[in-house]
Design a protein around this motif. Structure first.
Motif, PDB file in Angstrom:
ATOM      1  N   SER A  57       0.854  -1.197   0.000  1.00 38.26           N
ATOM      2  CA  SER A  57       0.000   0.000   0.000  1.00 38.26           C
ATOM      3  C   SER A  57       0.884   1.240   0.000  1.00 38.26           C
ATOM      4  O   SER A  57       2.042   1.193   0.426  1.00 38.26           O
ATOM      5  N   LEU A  58       0.320   2.340  -0.490  1.00 38.38           N
ATOM      6  CA  LEU A  58       1.051   3.600  -0.575  1.00 38.38           C
ATOM      7  C   LEU A  58       0.158   4.730  -0.099  1.00 38.38           C
ATOM      8  O   LEU A  58      -0.936   4.937  -0.613  1.00 38.38           O
ATOM      9  N   PHE A  59       0.640   5.460   0.926  1.00 35.47           N
ATOM     10  CA  PHE A  59      -0.069   6.616   1.484  1.00 35.47           C
ATOM     11  C   PHE A  59       0.705   7.853   1.072  1.00 35.47           C
ATOM     12  O   PHE A  59       1.894   7.983   1.373  1.00 35.47           O
ATOM     13  N   TYR A  60       0.062   8.791   0.363  1.00 35.54           N
ATOM     14  CA  TYR A  60       0.802   9.893  -0.245  1.00 35.54           C
ATOM     15  C   TYR A  60      -0.092  11.116  -0.454  1.00 35.54           C
ATOM     16  O   TYR A  60      -1.312  11.026  -0.401  1.00 35.54           O
ATOM     17  N   TYR A  61       0.556  12.254  -0.717  1.00 38.30           N
ATOM     18  CA  TYR A  61      -0.155  13.505  -0.987  1.00 38.30           C
ATOM     19  C   TYR A  61      -0.750  13.464  -2.384  1.00 38.30           C
ATOM     20  O   TYR A  61      -0.058  13.190  -3.355  1.00 38.30           O
ATOM     21  N   ARG A  62      -2.056  13.738  -2.467  1.00 38.96           N
ATOM     22  CA  ARG A  62      -2.727  13.707  -3.768  1.00 38.96           C
ATOM     23  C   ARG A  62      -3.956  14.619  -3.689  1.00 38.96           C
ATOM     24  O   ARG A  62      -4.997  14.234  -3.200  1.00 38.96           O
ATOM     25  N   ASP A  63      -3.816  15.841  -4.147  1.00 36.13           N
ATOM     26  CA  ASP A  63      -4.867  16.852  -3.980  1.00 36.13           C
ATOM     27  C   ASP A  63      -5.935  16.701  -5.054  1.00 36.13           C
ATOM     28  O   ASP A  63      -6.038  17.506  -5.977  1.00 36.13           O
TER      29      ASP A  63
END
Length: 252
Positions: A57-63
């Motif tokens: 899984s990948l948790f990241y900034y994505r506006d």
């Protein structure tokens, strides 16, 4: 000495190849709210995404959150120094953390995934129409309370949180300084979960927190440590503040 530290800073830069680690099975949007200083009333918010695959899984900034559809509070949103957490990568049981500093350099580290010792609590709630149960655990100086739903049987959550028999939809530390609240869920589009081909400076979780603290207490020093460039401040004392930074991980 500063010149030597600059050389060491850039020699330690690592480069990783772009690797497709998994495919997105579920995409979860969160509002991440945090304090910058301890006891500060004003908080900032940023939009984060959790892409969940079969194993990674990948948790990241994505506006890209539809705020009209998922309104949550009256927080000031801004594009932050973004970070990402990739779980079960580069291998099972490990995570890869990366954070951008000064919009010039990215710092990162690999470490074992936390062994959360969850205590299940009484109480029920609802987040985005999903029935949730409550749990608590402590990690690196902070106690977390979370709401998770077994209707979405994914052993995952925002940031470094995971380890419950359902997806964590909301998490807040005991002081109210940090909050992750789900504001959107969508079926995955099978796109690749990719570790970007992005150079980063090898650090540690403790070092990352030290840099974040330095930004609050001595910005000139922070700028030099993260860029290797010495600022020519007209007033050195103005860059140093008697403030207590609010850190998500607290190291003694």
């Amino acid at each position: 000495m500063k010149r030597l530290r600059t050389i060491i800073l850039f020699i330690s830069v690592l480069s990783f190849l772009s690797i497709s680690a998994d495919e997105v099975q579920l995409r979860v949007e969160y509002l991440a709210v945090e304090c910058i200083e301890e006891g500060q009333q004003h908080k900032i918010a940023k939009d984060m995404t959790l892409d969940i695959g079969n194993s990674v899984s990948l948790f990241y900034y994505r506006d890209t959150v539809d705020h009209a559809k998922y309104p949550i509070g009256d927080y000031r949103r801004r594009k932050p120094e973004s970070y990402s957490v990739m779980k079960n990568y580069p291998k099972e049981g490990m995570l890869l953390y990366k954070e951008d500093f000064s919009r010039r350099n990215t710092f990162g580290y690999e470490e074992d995934m936390p062994q959360w010792e969850w205590k299940l609590l009484k109480g029920d709630s609802t987040v985005l129409c999903y029935p949730c149960k409550k749990a608590t655990a402590s990690f690196r100086g902070r106690t977390w309370y979370v709401w998770y739903t077994i209707d979405l049987p994914y052993n995952d959550g925002p940031w470094k949180l995971y380890g419950l028999p359902g997806l964590i939809l909301e998490a807040e530390d005991a002081t109210g300084s940090f909050l992750f609240k789900c504001c959107g869920i969508a079926k995955g589009d099978k796109s690749a979960i990719i570790e970007e081909n992005k150079k980063f400076i090898k650090a540690s979780s403790k070092r990352i927190q030290q840099l974040k603290a330095l930004k609050v207490t001595d910005f000139d020093a922070y700028y030099f440590e993260t860029t290797g460039i010495e600022m020519q401040s007209s007033n050195k004392e103005r860059s140093q503040y008697e403030r207590k930074p609010c850190l998500i991980e607290i190291f003694e």
